[in-house]
Design a protein around this motif. Sequence first.
Motif, mmCIF file in Angstrom:
data_model
loop_
_atom_site.group_PDB
_atom_site.id
_atom_site.type_symbol
_atom_site.label_atom_id
_atom_site.label_comp_id
_atom_site.label_asym_id
_atom_site.label_seq_id
_atom_site.Cartn_x
_atom_site.Cartn_y
_atom_site.Cartn_z
ATOM 1 N N LEU A 170 -4.948 -5.079 10.818
ATOM 2 C CA LEU A 170 -4.147 -4.912 10.841
ATOM 3 C C LEU A 170 -3.003 -6.362 9.858
ATOM 4 O O LEU A 170 -1.808 -6.053 9.270
ATOM 5 N N ARG A 171 -4.424 -6.752 9.212
ATOM 6 C CA ARG A 171 -4.374 -7.516 8.636
ATOM 7 C C ARG A 171 -3.950 -6.885 7.087
ATOM 8 O O ARG A 171 -2.381 -6.932 6.102
ATOM 9 N N ALA A 172 -4.986 -5.930 6.694
ATOM 10 C CA ALA A 172 -3.943 -4.894 5.563
ATOM 11 C C ALA A 172 -2.818 -4.351 5.547
ATOM 12 O O ALA A 172 -2.263 -4.150 4.703
ATOM 13 N N ARG A 173 -2.514 -4.344 6.992
ATOM 14 C CA ARG A 173 -1.111 -2.876 6.792
ATOM 15 C C ARG A 173 0.324 -3.928 6.596
ATOM 16 O O ARG A 173 0.645 -3.522 6.751
ATOM 17 N N TRP A 174 -0.460 -4.875 7.584
ATOM 18 C CA TRP A 174 1.338 -5.562 8.221
ATOM 19 C C TRP A 174 1.011 -7.456 7.176
ATOM 20 O O TRP A 174 2.398 -7.619 7.198
ATOM 21 N N HIS A 175 0.286 -7.216 6.298
ATOM 22 C CA HIS A 175 -0.239 -8.619 5.796
ATOM 23 C C HIS A 175 0.005 -10.029 6.586
ATOM 24 O O HIS A 175 -0.275 -10.366 7.313
#
Length: 332
Positions: A170-175
């Motif tokens: 999630l963090r990697a895709r949506w920052h």
Amino acid sequence: MTADATADADAVDISPEPGPPLTRTLARRETLADGVVRLTLTRADGLPVPAWTPGAHIDLLLGPGLERQYSLCGDPGDTSALQVAILRETAGRGGSQYVHDKLTEGATVRARGPRNHFALVPAERYLFIAGGIGITPLLPMIAEADRRDAGWHLVYGGRTRASMAFAGELRARWHERVEICPQDETGLLDLDGLLGVARDGTAVYCCGPEPLLAAVEERCASWPPTALHTERFAPTAGSDAGSAESFEVELAQSGMTLTVPPDRSVLEAVEDAGVPVLSSCREGTCGTCETGVLAGVPDHRDSLLTADERAVGDVMFICVSRCRSGRLVLDL
């Protein structure tokens, strides 16, 4: 929605509501986080799985007394498989433990659905709040909100970072749109900061353990009444409060009139009369036994309907809800 659901030995059954369970294959099993596994379920014949929308869940029928609901967490556009992520709950009723201990790749398990009582409504902006495994129904919602070019933000809390499934991707895709908040690192979620001021045009979606849901509901009391959308793993505290008097139920399709005694639910009385009704959780959380109300005033005791839906009174969940008017006419 999660909950806990035996299998034969080489497939998983999934059928669209309201048909009977069918058989599908457990094609892949992955460990996502501490105590969390993802199951990918396919049809043994290679045909497409049933269509679904963000917020939907399926019922896994894992054995006698082990029928449980799990939110779909994959891509609704992927017609080759359905995916659920399941947390082992050592204090649960046995369903999740069965999944973790017994279901292996290539196994079979029956399932029913999908069905959706937690749909994504149109909104200018979305605030998603997840607690632990409550992230699962929000995953496809986030992707859909992004596809709609709506503003959105996710706040995701959990006990530890290692216990939080999907957190890294999630963090990697949506920052910056995603806040990952492990309790042992950042403390409890700052709900006052998130919800202290009502925001027009914003829909709040929350799924997680009951203390989180109760806290979010408290802070959203000043928001527009349709802003908050929640999904529960367990009944709302006090949902079973109210009169336990007997009342009559007329079954319009079956031509029967039944008396529901104080110690029996409508569902049990209908089953005793030999009328088949789909049901699962029997605690007002899954929505399987939703029944149309043709006349009378239901005493809603479920954990699904909004205040507006309760006021309309055209459906009820007969596993827990009762009657305020002495008599109900149901579409059964």
